[in-house]
Design an enzyme around this catalytic site. Structure first.
Site, PDB file in Angstrom:
ATOM      1  N   SER A   1       0.879  -1.188   0.013  1.00 16.21           N
ATOM      2  CA  SER A   1       0.157  -0.098   0.130  1.00 16.21           C
ATOM      3  C   SER A   1       0.880   1.341  -0.127  1.00 16.21           C
ATOM      4  CB  SER A   1      -0.946  -0.088   1.236  1.00 16.21           C
ATOM      5  OG  SER A   1      -2.033   0.957   1.005  1.00 16.21           O
TER       6      SER A   1
ATOM      7  N   ASP B   1      -8.408  -4.875  -6.397  1.00 13.84           N
ATOM      8  CA  ASP B   1      -8.002  -3.923  -5.602  1.00 13.84           C
ATOM      9  C   ASP B   1      -8.715  -2.539  -6.116  1.00 13.84           C
ATOM     10  OD1 ASP B   1      -6.911  -1.798  -3.982  1.00 13.84           O
ATOM     11  OD2 ASP B   1      -4.814  -2.692  -3.986  1.00 13.84           O
TER      12      ASP B   1
ATOM     13  N   HIS C   1      -7.266  -5.601  -1.817  1.00 14.42           N
ATOM     14  CA  HIS C   1      -5.932  -5.016  -1.411  1.00 14.42           C
ATOM     15  C   HIS C   1      -5.307  -6.190  -0.623  1.00 14.42           C
ATOM     16  CE1 HIS C   1      -3.686  -1.200  -1.025  1.00 14.42           C
ATOM     17  NE2 HIS C   1      -4.007  -1.212   0.228  1.00 14.42           N
TER      18      HIS C   1
END
Length: 726
Positions: free
Chosen positions: A584, A670, A702
């Site tokens: 991320s 995602d 994600h």
């Protein structure tokens, strides 16, 4: 990859999915003999995962949920256990292949969800009865204190934004989209959850009334909200619920959710956060809300930020909830707001605690104490606060565990003891009983209740964890964790990983992850350096907020400061065998460092990272995030200096400086950071002639949630590291 724990996984999932759904199964703590004392991906997936739990009203028993995962079957099985509050009498209640989840108590009986319906059973698992009959549509529930009513969470079709296709085209797969927020996290938004209230009788649960009838809003809120976003009043006459009453563009740029009070008998609702007739100030959707009227000082009294997770006090006089001050800022400090029902007055109790309030619960004692968890200096600690705002940390260190994180917490029925979930870098979650001392915070009883994975952990060699502080380039003290391998030999040099945290404002605490797991990294012979860089909570609001609008400034200097300090001052760190990894925002950090590391690192791994910030601005679904973090849309001509800096320093602009092998990982579901970001980074690396791999998951978001995908992730991760660092 060593073949160490595959047999353990198979042994742990015997009878996992029988042909006959009523056939009894044996799932749990099977006798497992490991072939190595080092943790492997297969061993990680063999562990049971404790999740939901509920103490009985008399405080004598706790029912709790454990998930077991089968790598060969690529499935999970969720079961229920019961245990006495003194740790004795543990019993498996689930006896079939059906998943049983979300346990709670209805008087002396246990309620739970099976097959999308609410069931109850005696505390010994017998006398099972189905209460609800909704065609399997119950997704969450909460009984009223008197046991005569229940909230049911169910999904409804929603076609305000994605229009329903013509009935004569039943096989059409196209979606006609008319506004933003048409997809969220990992799915297209074609349904929303609503709370319903129904009576509970001897015959079961009756007809349900939608308390948001005709309203196009979700409750609980996407993407992670659950039944904790609603609560019953102590007299069972009212429901407090969380809702962001916005749709489309307005939803996509705002974090403004409120607490509403619904009168069950009169079917009326009032907003506890805003005055009647309140109108949102007009905003510019292409700019940060930080400096707009919605966040002006005179509007902050109207709670324009996130307000969620209400809990009534035991005496029914107050409601407490988590409250963020500002709109558009999803990482604003979570305060504890207490609302007095008789007067409508709001008090923010935790202003003296310059960090987030996470899980919390009321005590049942006369002083109406509130217990909560919050992060400070790299650990989630346990705190108490009085109605006068008197704050104290409850000391919970034990001889065998200096550092640990606390997760969820609930009071036992006696109102004096607390059930908490606890974990750290070397141990997954277990349940503990904490008995605070009202006069001396250090005289606290900490008793471990469950030992879910003891049969595995006892066979594993553990690494060790150290704290180290270093001066950042702006002269401040920065903490970083050092995780050392099992069988550590201080005379040797080890390949070393710089761990880059996500968020960007998520703490590097004593977390246990089933993917970014420091124990398994250490077990593969790596030293891990995990900095609590600028931009993380637990070091004060100023430290935490410095990252917004400065993604490539001080926080990147902090990463390099930490790894340079480790390389220079920890003799076991091999400065010639260092890698950087992260997901991320951590993946973004890796992409940026790939162009700015001055040959410190020999390889990189970026998972679900942002690569091209201009593309991400319009790709991400929650536009409030990019607005707050970047300040401006990339096309605005009157951009702030921070916005210009952000776009000018996007990682994709420094591909000409990439010179190091990189592994890019991404999930195609995602929708927070789209898979095109990872694909673009990989394509650019290969076009430049850099050694690179792309691990793409068409069915993951994600995170990586499926067992075989999880093992593939771990194997690919360590194969890549071993190739370049060993």
């Amino acid at each position: 990859m060593k073949k160490t724990l595959m047999m353990a996984v198979i042994a742990a999932t015997i009878g996992f999915c029988p042909t006959n759904a009523q056939e009894k199964v044996n799932i749990g703590k099977n006798n497992i003999t490991l072939q190595s004392d080092l943790l492997t991906p297969e061993g990680l997936w063999a562990m049971g995962r404790i999740s939901a739990y509920a103490p009985s009203p008399d405080g004598k028993q706790i029912v709790y949920q454990v998930g077991y995962y089968s790598v060969p079957e690529n499935k999970s099985h969720h079961v229920l256990y019961i245990i006495n509050a003194d740790g004795s009498g543990q019993k498996l209640l689930t006896t079939t292949a059906d998943n049983e989840t979300d346990p709670t108590w209805l008087g002396t009986r246990i309620a739970f969800i099976k097959g999308g319906e609410i069931w109850t059973m005696d505390a010994d698992g017998g006398n099972r009865q189905q209460l609800s009959r909704t065609d399997g549509n119950v997704e969450g529930y909460k009984f009223s204190p008197d046991g005569q009513k229940v909230i049911l969470i169910k999904s409804l079709p929603f076609h305000d934004i994605i229009k329903e296709n013509p009935s004569d085209l039943p096989k059409a797969t196209g979606r006609r989209v008319t506004d933003l927020m048409y997809r969220h996290w990992d799915h297209y938004v074609e349904s929303i959850q609503h709370p319903f209230v129904a009576n509970v009788t001897a015959e079961g649960i009756g007809a349900a009334t939608d308390i948001l009838e005709g309203e196009p809003y979700e409750c609980p809120m996407e993407p992670f909200g659950g039944i904790e976003q609603l609560d019953w009043s102590t007299d069972s006459k009212s429901i407090a619920y969380t809702c962001r009453k916005k749709t489309g563009l307005a939803y996509s740029i705002s974090t403004d959710s409120d607490i509403y009070l619904y009168d069950v008998e009169n079917k009326t609702t009032r907003n506890l956060c805003k005055p009647e007739g309140y109108k949102d100030p007009k905003v510019d959707a292409t700019k940060t809300l930080r400096s707009q009227k919605v966040n002006a000082a005179d509007n902050l009294k109207n709670n324009p930020g996130y307000d969620q997770n209400p809990q009534f006090s035991p005496d029914g006089k107050y409601i407490a909830w988590q409250s963020m001050a500002r709109d558009g800022y999803e990482a604003d400090r979570n305060r504890l707001c207490v609302y007095e029902l008789a007067t409508g007055e709001k008090c923010y109790l935790t202003e003296s605690f310059d960090s987030d309030v996470d899980a919390f619960c009321w005590s049942d004692t006369k002083d109406a104490m509130i217990y909560f968890t919050g992060v400070w200096h790299g650990t989630y600690n346990l705190y108490s606060i009085s109605q006068k705002g008197e704050l104290r940390q409850i000391e919970t260190a034990t001889p065998d565990c200096r550092w640990a994180d606390f997760g969820s917490l609930q009071m036992l029925g006696d109102g004096k003891r607390i059930v908490v979930e606890r974990h750290n870098y070397m141990s997954p979650a277990d349940l503990y009983i904490i008995t605070p001392n009202s006069k001396n915070a250090k005289k606290v009883s900490v008793t471990q209740l469950t030992y879910e994975n003891k049969h595995i952990l006892d066979q594993l060699a553990k690494g060790s964890v150290e704290q180290r502080w270093v001066k950042s380039t702006d002269g401040k003290d920065m903490l970083y964790w050092v995780i050392l391998p099992p069988h550590f030999d201080a005379t040797k040099k080890y390949p070393t990983l710089l761990f880059c945290e996500g968020g960007p404002q998520s703490p590097v605490s004593q977390f246990w992850s089933y993917r970014w797991n420091f124990m398994i990294m250490a077990s593969h012979g790596y030293v891990i350096i995990a900095p609590n860089r600028h931009g993380l909570p637990g070091f004060g609001s100023e430290w935490c907020e410095e990252i917004s609008g400065d993604w490539t400034g001080q926080c990147m200097s902090d990463y390099l400061t930490a790894i340079d300090d480790a390389a220079a001052n920890l003799p076991y760190v091999d400065k010639d065998r260092m890698g950087a990894v992260g997901a991320s925002f951590g993946g973004f950090s890796v992409y940026y460092l790939a162009g700015h590391h001055d040959k410190r690192f020999k390889c990189f791994i970026a998972h679900d990272g942002a690569f091209n910030l201009e593309a991400m601005y319009t790709e991400t679904e929650e536009n409030w995030f990019s607005n707050w973090e970047y300040d401006d849309a990339y096309w605005n001509k009157d951009q702030t200096a921070n916005a210009r800096k952000t776009y000018a320093n996007s990682p994709h602009r420094f591909i000409d400086q990439w010179d190091t092998p990189i592994l890019c990982i991404h999930g195609e579901k995602d929708y927070r950071i789209n898979a095109t970001q990872g694909m673009s980074a990989f394509n650019a690396a290969r076009m430049k002639g850099i050694e690179a791999e792309l691990l793409i998951f068409p069915d993951e978001n994600h995170w990586v949630l499926k067992p075989q995908n999880g093992v593939l992730w771990q194997r690919t991760y360590f194969n890549w590291l071993d190739r370049w660092l060993k």
